[in-house]
Scaffold this motif. Sequence first.
Motif, PDB file in Angstrom:
ATOM      1  N   HIS A  69       0.840  -1.200   0.000  1.00  0.00           N
ATOM      2  CA  HIS A  69       0.000   0.000   0.000  1.00  0.00           C
ATOM      3  C   HIS A  69       0.872   1.245   0.000  1.00  0.00           C
ATOM      4  O   HIS A  69       1.829   1.341   0.778  1.00  0.00           O
ATOM      5  CB  HIS A  69      -0.905   0.029   1.234  1.00  0.00           C
ATOM      6  CG  HIS A  69      -1.638   1.329   1.397  1.00  0.00           C
ATOM      7  ND1 HIS A  69      -1.383   2.216   2.420  1.00  0.00           N
ATOM      8  CD2 HIS A  69      -2.608   1.897   0.630  1.00  0.00           C
ATOM      9  CE1 HIS A  69      -2.175   3.263   2.295  1.00  0.00           C
ATOM     10  NE2 HIS A  69      -2.927   3.100   1.216  1.00  0.00           N
ATOM     11  N   ALA A  93      -3.125   1.642  -4.358  1.00  0.00           N
ATOM     12  CA  ALA A  93      -2.862   3.092  -4.328  1.00  0.00           C
ATOM     13  C   ALA A  93      -1.388   3.326  -3.999  1.00  0.00           C
ATOM     14  O   ALA A  93      -1.042   4.124  -3.124  1.00  0.00           O
ATOM     15  CB  ALA A  93      -3.757   3.787  -3.304  1.00  0.00           C
ATOM     16  N   CYS A 172      -7.401   3.752  -6.380  1.00  0.00           N
ATOM     17  CA  CYS A 172      -8.399   4.357  -5.492  1.00  0.00           C
ATOM     18  C   CYS A 172      -8.830   5.700  -6.080  1.00  0.00           C
ATOM     19  O   CYS A 172      -8.028   6.642  -6.165  1.00  0.00           O
ATOM     20  CB  CYS A 172      -7.817   4.524  -4.091  1.00  0.00           C
ATOM     21  SG  CYS A 172      -7.467   2.933  -3.286  1.00  0.00           S
ATOM     22  N   ASP A 175      -8.656   9.322  -3.989  1.00  0.00           N
ATOM     23  CA  ASP A 175      -7.443   9.429  -3.170  1.00  0.00           C
ATOM     24  C   ASP A 175      -6.976  10.881  -3.084  1.00  0.00           C
ATOM     25  O   ASP A 175      -6.843  11.564  -4.095  1.00  0.00           O
ATOM     26  CB  ASP A 175      -6.344   8.562  -3.802  1.00  0.00           C
ATOM     27  CG  ASP A 175      -5.222   8.240  -2.849  1.00  0.00           C
ATOM     28  OD1 ASP A 175      -4.905   9.078  -1.984  1.00  0.00           O
ATOM     29  OD2 ASP A 175      -4.643   7.153  -2.973  1.00  0.00           O
ATOM     30  N   ARG A 195     -10.425  -1.010  -9.820  1.00  0.00           N
ATOM     31  CA  ARG A 195     -10.719   0.300  -9.251  1.00  0.00           C
ATOM     32  C   ARG A 195     -11.621   0.185  -8.038  1.00  0.00           C
ATOM     33  O   ARG A 195     -12.506  -0.660  -7.990  1.00  0.00           O
ATOM     34  CB  ARG A 195     -11.366   1.196 -10.315  1.00  0.00           C
ATOM     35  CG  ARG A 195     -10.472   1.421 -11.519  1.00  0.00           C
ATOM     36  CD  ARG A 195     -11.213   2.105 -12.671  1.00  0.00           C
ATOM     37  NE  ARG A 195     -10.349   2.202 -13.829  1.00  0.00           N
ATOM     38  CZ  ARG A 195      -9.481   3.193 -14.039  1.00  0.00           C
ATOM     39  NH1 ARG A 195      -9.407   4.194 -13.165  1.00  0.00           N
ATOM     40  NH2 ARG A 195      -8.717   3.205 -15.100  1.00  0.00           N
ATOM     41  N   MET A 196     -11.364   1.078  -7.077  1.00  0.00           N
ATOM     42  CA  MET A 196     -12.207   1.151  -5.893  1.00  0.00           C
ATOM     43  C   MET A 196     -12.643   2.598  -5.681  1.00  0.00           C
ATOM     44  O   MET A 196     -11.807   3.513  -5.775  1.00  0.00           O
ATOM     45  CB  MET A 196     -11.475   0.637  -4.649  1.00  0.00           C
ATOM     46  CG  MET A 196     -11.115  -0.841  -4.705  1.00  0.00           C
ATOM     47  SD  MET A 196     -10.502  -1.480  -3.115  1.00  0.00           S
ATOM     48  CE  MET A 196     -12.005  -1.358  -2.112  1.00  0.00           C
ATOM     49  N   THR A 198     -12.855   4.675  -3.351  1.00  0.00           N
ATOM     50  CA  THR A 198     -12.474   5.042  -1.983  1.00  0.00           C
ATOM     51  C   THR A 198     -11.353   6.067  -2.015  1.00  0.00           C
ATOM     52  O   THR A 198     -10.779   6.377  -3.058  1.00  0.00           O
ATOM     53  CB  THR A 198     -11.979   3.816  -1.184  1.00  0.00           C
ATOM     54  OG1 THR A 198     -10.702   3.399  -1.703  1.00  0.00           O
ATOM     55  CG2 THR A 198     -12.957   2.663  -1.259  1.00  0.00           C
ATOM     56  N   HIS A 200      -7.577   7.034   0.096  1.00  0.00           N
ATOM     57  CA  HIS A 200      -6.257   6.402   0.095  1.00  0.00           C
ATOM     58  C   HIS A 200      -6.189   5.115   0.913  1.00  0.00           C
ATOM     59  O   HIS A 200      -5.246   4.348   0.743  1.00  0.00           O
ATOM     60  CB  HIS A 200      -5.233   7.402   0.633  1.00  0.00           C
ATOM     61  CG  HIS A 200      -3.810   6.986   0.450  1.00  0.00           C
ATOM     62  ND1 HIS A 200      -3.233   6.786  -0.788  1.00  0.00           N
ATOM     63  CD2 HIS A 200      -2.823   6.722   1.361  1.00  0.00           C
ATOM     64  CE1 HIS A 200      -1.974   6.433  -0.659  1.00  0.00           C
ATOM     65  NE2 HIS A 200      -1.700   6.378   0.635  1.00  0.00           N
ATOM     66  N   PRO A 202      -8.320   2.047   1.526  1.00  0.00           N
ATOM     67  CA  PRO A 202      -9.462   1.141   1.353  1.00  0.00           C
ATOM     68  C   PRO A 202      -9.519   0.037   2.389  1.00  0.00           C
ATOM     69  O   PRO A 202     -10.573  -0.552   2.614  1.00  0.00           O
ATOM     70  CB  PRO A 202      -9.245   0.583  -0.055  1.00  0.00           C
ATOM     71  CG  PRO A 202      -7.770   0.690  -0.295  1.00  0.00           C
ATOM     72  CD  PRO A 202      -7.373   1.960   0.402  1.00  0.00           C
ATOM     73  N   LEU A 210     -11.909  -4.541  -0.546  1.00  0.00           N
ATOM     74  CA  LEU A 210     -10.495  -4.783  -0.822  1.00  0.00           C
ATOM     75  C   LEU A 210     -10.176  -6.264  -0.686  1.00  0.00           C
ATOM     76  O   LEU A 210      -9.420  -6.822  -1.493  1.00  0.00           O
ATOM     77  CB  LEU A 210      -9.620  -3.966   0.127  1.00  0.00           C
ATOM     78  CG  LEU A 210      -8.109  -4.116  -0.066  1.00  0.00           C
ATOM     79  CD1 LEU A 210      -7.685  -3.763  -1.483  1.00  0.00           C
ATOM     80  CD2 LEU A 210      -7.343  -3.273   0.953  1.00  0.00           C
TER      81      LEU A 210
END
Length: 221
Positions: A69, A93, A172, A175, A195-196, A198, A200, A202, A210
């Motif tokens: 991360h 991210a 993310c 972010d 892709r999420m 959210t 930074h 998740p 996640l």
Amino acid sequence: MSRHLMLVHGAWHGAWAWEAVAPLLTEQGFTVHTVDLPSSGDLGDLRADAAVVRAAASAIDEPVTLVGHSYGGMAITEASASLDNVDHLVYVAAFLLPEGLSVLQAVGGTPPPWWVIDADRRTVEVADPVAVFYHDCPPEVAGRVGKQSLDSFEQPLSGAGWTKIPSTYVLCEHDAAIPPFAQEEMAKAAGATVRMPTGHSPFFADPAGLTRHLAAIAATA
């Protein structure tokens, strides 16, 4: 299928960052490993961080998927360059950079305005962790953010495992720490992108989401 996942936290954090995701992965039958990077809260640098990841991964006698991360992407990139049991790299991210580049160089050579640098102690703090990392997360997590070694941001990669190991980027979309447009550029080097919606972090904003992504990635590694 990889049944081992090593979760590597980002700058200013610790293995505690994965406390919501790790048990969910365990419930799905994965063996989860975490590490604490010496650059977080200490004066360790990128080489020291990579050494910790490398030692932990080397102790696993089966294939392992490394998940990094944010700054943790640097640690897994450096470590995996000299590992032969890593079957996939996952960048959440995260910094996915080529050999010879540092985090500070990647952000243009000028520290972001939210970095609070102590030049004498060679450490960096975050001015407003909630705004940068946790705007969509439970409020109590922000108080756990510590200091980060400045050296870890200035030291360039001496190797890049993603040039030989399959990789996936988890982008993310909201972010505030690593802008989505920057993630889009780095994700071009990965074999796949998910892709999420959210910020930074998740692992706190949407741990179930996640977990689903990580489990799906590991299942195809």
